[in-house]
Design a protein around this motif. Sequence first.
Motif, short mmCIF file in Angstrom:
data_model
loop_
_atom_site.label_atom_id
_atom_site.label_comp_id
_atom_site.label_asym_id
_atom_site.label_seq_id
_atom_site.Cartn_x
_atom_site.Cartn_y
_atom_site.Cartn_z
N ASP A 1 -58.31 14.13 5.96
CA ASP A 1 -57.01 13.66 6.05
C ASP A 1 -56.04 14.61 5.44
OD1 ASP A 1 -55.46 10.38 6.05
OD2 ASP A 1 -55.23 12.01 7.37
N THR A 2 -55.54 15.53 6.10
CA THR A 2 -54.72 16.40 5.52
C THR A 2 -53.36 15.64 4.79
OG1 THR A 2 -55.53 18.32 6.57
CG2 THR A 2 -53.60 18.73 5.13
N ALA A 3 -52.97 15.85 3.68
CA ALA A 3 -51.70 15.36 3.21
C ALA A 3 -50.39 16.26 3.54
CB ALA A 3 -51.72 15.17 1.59
N VAL A 4 -50.53 17.56 2.99
CA VAL A 4 -49.36 18.42 3.40
C VAL A 4 -50.03 19.72 4.19
CG1 VAL A 4 -47.62 20.10 2.63
CG2 VAL A 4 -48.39 17.95 1.28
N SER A 5 -49.74 19.68 5.53
CA SER A 5 -50.35 20.88 6.59
C SER A 5 -49.30 21.75 6.80
CB SER A 5 -51.01 20.25 7.70
OG SER A 5 -49.95 19.42 8.50
N GLN A 6 -49.81 23.02 7.03
CA GLN A 6 -48.88 24.14 7.52
C GLN A 6 -49.39 24.74 8.53
OE1 GLN A 6 -48.28 25.51 2.85
NE2 GLN A 6 -47.84 27.13 4.33
N THR A 7 -48.62 25.19 9.54
CA THR A 7 -49.06 26.24 10.59
C THR A 7 -48.35 27.19 10.87
OG1 THR A 7 -48.33 24.70 12.28
CG2 THR A 7 -50.35 24.46 12.01
N LYS A 22 -44.45 26.23 10.15
CA LYS A 22 -44.08 24.73 10.18
C LYS A 22 -44.92 23.87 9.11
CE LYS A 22 -43.28 24.65 15.22
NZ LYS A 22 -43.51 23.88 16.39
N CYS A 23 -44.35 22.99 8.68
CA CYS A 23 -44.99 22.16 7.61
C CYS A 23 -44.76 20.73 7.86
CB CYS A 23 -44.45 22.42 6.36
SG CYS A 23 -45.08 21.31 4.72
N GLU A 24 -45.49 19.97 7.70
CA GLU A 24 -45.71 18.40 7.86
C GLU A 24 -46.43 17.79 6.64
OE1 GLU A 24 -47.63 17.17 11.49
OE2 GLU A 24 -47.12 14.99 11.17
N GLN A 25 -45.77 16.71 6.41
CA GLN A 25 -46.68 15.72 5.09
C GLN A 25 -46.68 14.25 5.67
OE1 GLN A 25 -45.00 13.57 3.25
NE2 GLN A 25 -42.86 13.77 3.46
N ASN A 26 -47.86 13.89 5.17
CA ASN A 26 -48.19 12.35 5.80
C ASN A 26 -48.18 11.57 4.37
OD1 ASN A 26 -50.70 12.94 4.68
ND2 ASN A 26 -51.71 13.11 6.52
N LEU A 27 -47.38 11.88 3.29
CA LEU A 27 -47.51 11.13 2.30
C LEU A 27 -46.38 10.11 1.96
CD1 LEU A 27 -48.61 14.10 -0.15
CD2 LEU A 27 -50.04 12.35 0.37
N SER A 68 -34.97 20.75 8.41
CA SER A 68 -35.81 19.64 8.36
C SER A 68 -35.44 18.62 9.47
CB SER A 68 -35.62 19.11 6.85
OG SER A 68 -36.31 17.93 6.66
N PRO A 69 -36.15 18.57 10.50
CA PRO A 69 -35.81 17.47 11.51
C PRO A 69 -35.93 16.01 10.92
CG PRO A 69 -37.92 18.45 11.97
CD PRO A 69 -37.38 19.19 10.80
N ASP A 70 -36.96 15.68 10.10
CA ASP A 70 -37.09 14.50 9.43
C ASP A 70 -37.65 14.61 8.18
OD1 ASP A 70 -39.25 14.28 12.16
OD2 ASP A 70 -39.89 14.64 9.99
N LYS A 71 -37.89 13.67 7.54
CA LYS A 71 -38.29 13.60 6.17
C LYS A 71 -39.69 14.13 5.84
CE LYS A 71 -38.10 9.39 4.49
NZ LYS A 71 -37.99 8.09 3.69
N ALA A 72 -40.48 14.06 7.29
CA ALA A 72 -41.99 14.30 7.08
C ALA A 72 -41.98 15.98 7.32
CB ALA A 72 -42.58 13.62 8.03
N HIS A 73 -40.83 16.58 8.00
CA HIS A 73 -41.12 17.91 8.27
C HIS A 73 -40.21 18.93 7.70
CE1 HIS A 73 -43.06 15.64 11.53
NE2 HIS A 73 -43.95 16.49 12.00
N LEU A 74 -40.65 20.34 7.27
CA LEU A 74 -39.78 21.07 6.98
C LEU A 74 -40.27 22.56 7.65
CD1 LEU A 74 -37.43 21.94 5.17
CD2 LEU A 74 -38.88 22.33 3.26
N ALA A 92 -44.68 22.28 0.00
CA ALA A 92 -44.89 21.03 -0.78
C ALA A 92 -43.87 19.80 -0.64
CB ALA A 92 -44.85 21.58 -2.29
N SER A 93 -44.42 18.83 -1.00
CA SER A 93 -43.90 17.62 -0.96
C SER A 93 -43.86 16.78 -2.33
CB SER A 93 -44.19 16.91 0.22
OG SER A 93 -45.29 16.08 0.16
N SER A 94 -42.91 15.89 -2.41
CA SER A 94 -43.24 15.00 -3.67
C SER A 94 -42.04 13.78 -3.41
CB SER A 94 -42.40 15.74 -4.97
OG SER A 94 -40.99 15.83 -4.80
N GLN A 95 -42.41 12.71 -3.92
CA GLN A 95 -41.70 11.59 -4.05
C GLN A 95 -40.48 11.52 -5.32
OE1 GLN A 95 -41.19 9.28 -1.79
NE2 GLN A 95 -39.65 8.32 -2.97
#
Lengths: 115, 112
Positions: A1-7, A22-27, A68-74, A92-95
């Motif tokens: 279950d990948t937290a930060v993924s890139q393609t 592309k980058c997506e985070q599900n954290l 950044s179309p939304d908080k989960a994607h950059l 990378a992502s962080s809170q």
Amino acid sequence: DTAVSQTPKYLVTQMGNDKSIKCEQNLGHDTMYWYKQDSKKFLKIMFSYNNKELIINETVPNRFSPKSPDKAHLNLHINSLELGDSAVYFCASSQVAGTKFITQYFGPGTRLTVL
Amino acid sequence: DQQVKQNSPSLSVQEGRISILNCDYTNSMFDYFLWYKKYPAEGPTFLISISSIKDKNEDGRFTVFLNKSAKHLSLHIVPSQPGDSAVYFCAAGYSGTYKYIFGTGTRLKVLA
């Protein structure tokens, strides 16, 4: 279950081309980053977005444009690729909100080779 | 101007012994420090952190020591295991900013 993924993971292209990573985070984090690791292994920040707003923009050529179309994607778009753009790019992502000391979580990287 | 330096590019340690990785910084405003581990073809993985109000933080086999007067931090791994073989990056920043400065990494090799 990948937290930060890139393609993609690997990208080989010719000089002068335009490419996107592309980058997506599900954290559920509110902040995302792009880093570049060059041939000397320096890991340097390029951009950061907090809640879709650009907050860090280092001295990067304007051929690089994050979106950044939304908080989960950059996503990172690069125009007119040059040989010197060859590197590994990490997302990378962080809170940040409600956090005094911020921990960044990295994706697996995209190795870009410009021929 | 490198604000965070890891002066040892590589380190070899026998399995079961202690690994000590060092990191120096120049900016006295830094108040938060992190260590990341990186395997080939993967992204850096967060390992352990320390804020400037502490001088030691421990998590299992990993301990980070901070010497503010010397602007030096170190990561101790005890006992070292072959799976610890990786590149270790230290990073420094200050609270309230989103930006960390990374060192160039130390490649640790744990010999079985």
